[in-house]
Design a protein around this motif. Structure first.
Motif, PDB file in Angstrom:
ATOM      1  N   TYR A 108      -0.273  37.010  25.168  1.00 54.89           N
ATOM      2  CA  TYR A 108      -0.355  38.563  25.128  1.00 54.89           C
ATOM      3  C   TYR A 108       0.875  38.970  24.355  1.00 54.89           C
ATOM      4  O   TYR A 108       1.943  38.349  24.017  1.00 54.89           O
ATOM      5  N   LYS A 116       2.840  55.061  24.412  1.00 59.07           N
ATOM      6  CA  LYS A 116       1.808  54.065  24.650  1.00 59.07           C
ATOM      7  C   LYS A 116       1.657  53.205  23.478  1.00 59.07           C
ATOM      8  O   LYS A 116       1.516  53.554  22.218  1.00 59.07           O
ATOM      9  N   MET A 118      -0.895  49.375  22.539  1.00 59.53           N
ATOM     10  CA  MET A 118      -2.190  48.406  23.278  1.00 59.53           C
ATOM     11  C   MET A 118      -1.675  47.231  23.214  1.00 59.53           C
ATOM     12  O   MET A 118      -0.725  46.430  22.638  1.00 59.53           O
ATOM     13  N   LYS A 132      -8.346  43.355  22.169  1.00 63.86           N
ATOM     14  CA  LYS A 132      -7.454  44.504  22.965  1.00 63.86           C
ATOM     15  C   LYS A 132      -7.772  44.423  24.323  1.00 63.86           C
ATOM     16  O   LYS A 132      -8.694  43.812  25.038  1.00 63.86           O
ATOM     17  N   VAL A 133      -6.720  44.503  25.249  1.00 59.62           N
ATOM     18  CA  VAL A 133      -6.742  44.578  26.758  1.00 59.62           C
ATOM     19  C   VAL A 133      -6.584  45.700  27.356  1.00 59.62           C
ATOM     20  O   VAL A 133      -7.595  46.222  28.027  1.00 59.62           O
ATOM     21  N   LYS A 134      -5.354  46.586  27.130  1.00 56.39           N
ATOM     22  CA  LYS A 134      -5.353  47.890  27.623  1.00 56.39           C
ATOM     23  C   LYS A 134      -4.226  48.644  27.127  1.00 56.39           C
ATOM     24  O   LYS A 134      -3.303  47.996  26.519  1.00 56.39           O
ATOM     25  N   GLU A 135      -4.124  49.664  27.138  1.00 55.80           N
ATOM     26  CA  GLU A 135      -3.138  50.458  26.489  1.00 55.80           C
ATOM     27  C   GLU A 135      -2.085  50.706  27.590  1.00 55.80           C
ATOM     28  O   GLU A 135      -2.392  51.383  28.571  1.00 55.80           O
ATOM     29  N   ILE A 136      -0.792  50.468  27.259  1.00 56.24           N
ATOM     30  CA  ILE A 136       0.262  50.496  28.437  1.00 56.24           C
ATOM     31  C   ILE A 136       1.521  51.249  27.792  1.00 56.24           C
ATOM     32  O   ILE A 136       1.540  51.422  26.483  1.00 56.24           O
ATOM     33  N   THR A 172      -3.742  44.523  36.992  1.00 52.38           N
ATOM     34  CA  THR A 172      -4.397  45.791  36.572  1.00 52.38           C
ATOM     35  C   THR A 172      -3.464  46.513  35.687  1.00 52.38           C
ATOM     36  O   THR A 172      -4.011  47.337  34.766  1.00 52.38           O
ATOM     37  N   LEU A 173      -2.245  45.904  35.406  1.00 52.26           N
ATOM     38  CA  LEU A 173      -1.319  46.600  34.241  1.00 52.26           C
ATOM     39  C   LEU A 173      -0.896  48.113  34.729  1.00 52.26           C
ATOM     40  O   LEU A 173      -0.547  48.952  33.793  1.00 52.26           O
ATOM     41  N   GLU A 174      -1.083  48.504  35.893  1.00 51.75           N
ATOM     42  CA  GLU A 174      -0.711  49.547  36.313  1.00 51.75           C
ATOM     43  C   GLU A 174       0.766  49.447  37.038  1.00 51.75           C
ATOM     44  O   GLU A 174       0.972  48.464  37.318  1.00 51.75           O
TER      45      GLU A 174
END
Length: 570
Positions: A108, A116, A118, A132-136, A172-174
């Protein structure tokens, strides 16, 4: 009794000189020999840079990411590095301080952002394929640490703000926690955190480049200070029983420190394991044409029996055994010394202000510059026959105007050896070399005996004037090692206990001295290499720590380890 490392095992001159370049070298020499990209920012024309390295073992390769490199490298053997060029449409590769982590079948990636960013992943980074996975929330100078279902994200790059951590759910990357403050600088107590080439400035340092390593149940959160443009650039560490703290300062800081030598600086990097050995990937400072003129190096690292983290930068730009090899698991480096320092040198031509002696002064910030880029040459007289094991050719970029990656750049050359300075034998034939490797390192299958070495330029497409920072020759001299230092005094500044002055007796025949020091007689992990003079002013101590000092002497024949140990009370 004087402790002496004796190196020379005989060097008999033969009528003919035979030398074979090692097909499978056992050693490498810092800085890493990579095709460093040229800057793309305004005012950065013709200046190479790479910094903030992060290394990960993924499947069969080691991946090496660094700031401002238009991509990343991979290698199986730490010798041959393949540069994967990535367009911005695939990955925001031009972001500073890339952060990567490996989880299950993917590697990753995220870059530094104010807000933020990506998160990307790849199961085939060698092919440059990312998704792309998720915006963090990625922040500035991020670094990841994975444990269980938690993804710990450390970040921070500021002269004001501290290093932070936030816990994310790995699935979840939360966010699973609030942002937690870890620590900040304390330049009043930590001299090495003070800004300046010699930690002499008063403004607050940048605290940046976090990196987490777990060892024996303890969590080591490393960070860089005081600034990437100085040789004083270093890494310190705080330790905790939890990845989120509370963190406690380690007394032997800085734990990655190289304020002297051919190329200084050992900050903002990472720790990685290759085989049984821990290694530190770090940033070096040249910072002459631009403050971000930098290189990358690897140093052996690890933890002692008491849990203290250390990095071995002692003669850290001399040849070392390659990571992930049998030799590296038992010792750090071969017993080769530098043969070329301040030896007589003649050249085909020299630009005013860039004389020939700059190529043998053991300083990456100076260079010899020829007046053209044809068959210019440089010849070194070692003065006596020596046993030669390796040569490093360090190019400068005088007159370069490139931006970014240019596939047409290369340096081709031939190196000759001679016994008498008249009859020459080819020992390295890189006349057809078509790769851009500005810090070429050549190890020979077997040592050979010679007195003269001559480098001849064949083609140089970087600029119209070929230039060398240094031509470094390693092996064994024919003479005696220098005697040890008989007397050493160390005085602490009572008004500022982060400072100390050292004075010692001259050692006849020494090329230089290595001041070793640490928090106990068996933890002399920090060092200064002193090439001229018999004194040293240090401004990088921790104010409330007792230290121990000794001075080694060295020359081309070997090292005499210090026998005088001086205690400096807090």
């Amino acid at each position: 009794m004087m402790a002496v490392t004796t190196l020379f095992s005989g060097c008999s001159l033969k009528k003919e000189i035979e030398a074979t370049v090692a097909s499978h070298p056992k050693t490498f020499c810092n800085p890493l020999n990579l095709d460093y990209r040229f800057m793309i920012i305004e005012g950065g024309d013709g200046i190479r840079e790479a910094a903030d390295p992060v290394v990960a073992h993924y499947k069969d390769n080691y991946l090496l990411f660094a700031s401002k490199s238009s991509g990343y490298w991979y290698s199986k053997d730490f010798v041959n590095w393949t540069h994967v060029i990535i367009p911005d449409s695939v990955l925001p590769i031009e972001d500073y301080a890339p952060a990567i982590f490996v989880h299950k079948d993917y590697v990753y990636y995220v870059g530094s952002t104010h807000g933020k960013g990506m998160l990307y992943r790849s199961d085939n980074p060698e092919a440059g394929i990312w998704e792309k996975v998720k915006e963090i929330w990625s922040y500035w100078d991020p670094a990841f640490y994975v444990e269980g279902d938690n993804l710990y994200m450390y970040y921070g790059c500021s002269p004001v703000d501290p290093i932070y951590v936030q816990v994310l759910d790995l699935n979840t990357l939360e966010a699973k926690s609030e942002v937690i403050e870890c620590f900040n600088s304390d330049k009043e107590k930590h001299g090495w955190e003070r800004t300046g080439e010699h930690n002499e400035l008063t403004r607050r340092p940048y605290v940046e480049g976090a990196w987490m390593t777990k060892h024996d149940g303890r969590y080591y959160l490393q960070y860089a200070a005081p600034g990437t443009e100085w040789k004083s650039y270093a890494d310190g560490v705080y330790v905790s029983n939890s990845p989120t703290g509370p963190f406690h300062y380690m007394d032997n800081n800085p734990v990655s420190y190289k304020p002297s030598g051919f190329m200084g600086g050992a900050g903002h990097g990472c720790m990685f394991k290759a085989g049984k050995q821990w290694w530190k990937a770090a940033t070096n400072s040249i910072s002459i044409r631009h403050m971000f003129e930098r290189r990358l190096s690897f140093y052996p690292s690890g933890f002692d029996a008491d849990g203290y983290l250390f990095t071995d930068t002692y003669l850290g730009d001399y040849p070392m055994f390659l990571p992930d090899t049998e030799d590296a698991s038992t010792k750090t480096r071969p017993d080769w010394m530098l043969l070329s320092y301040h030896k007589p040198v003649t050249v085909s031509s020299a630009l005013p202000g860039y004389p020939s002696e700059n190529a043998v002064d053991e300083e990456s910030r100076t260079a010899w510059v020829a007046t053209g880029n044809g068959e210019e040459w440089l010849k070194i007289d070692l003065e006596t026959p020596a046993s030669i094991h390796a040569i490093q050719v360090n190019y400068d970029e005088y007159g370069a105007t490139q931006k970014g990656i240019n596939p047409d750049l290369y340096q081709s050359y031939v190196i000759y050896a001679s016994n008498d300075g008249n009859k020459w034998y080819t020992i390295v034939n890189n006349a057809n070399k078509r790769t851009d490797r500005p810090h070429d390192y050549i190890e020979f299958e077997k040592p050979f005996c010679a007195r003269y070495i001559k480098w001849v330029n064949k083609e140089y497409t970087v600029s119209n004037q070929v230039s060398l920072r240094e031509l470094r020759i390693f092996g064994h001299g024919k003479g005696k090692v220098p005697p040890t230092v008989g007397h050493l005094t160390v005085r602490r500044d009572m008004a500022d206990p982060c400072k100390a002055v050292l004075l010692w007796d001259k050692s006849d025949g020494a090329d230089g001295y290595i001041v070793r020091y640490g928090i106990s007689p068996d933890k002399l992990y920090s060092s200064f290499q002193v090439l001229q003079g018999t004194s040293l002013e240090i401004g990088s101590l921790n104010s409330d720590i007792t230290y121990y000092f000794t001075v080694d002497t060295y020359n081309e024949n070997g090292i005499s380890h210090g026998t005088v140990l001086v205690e400096l009370k807090k």
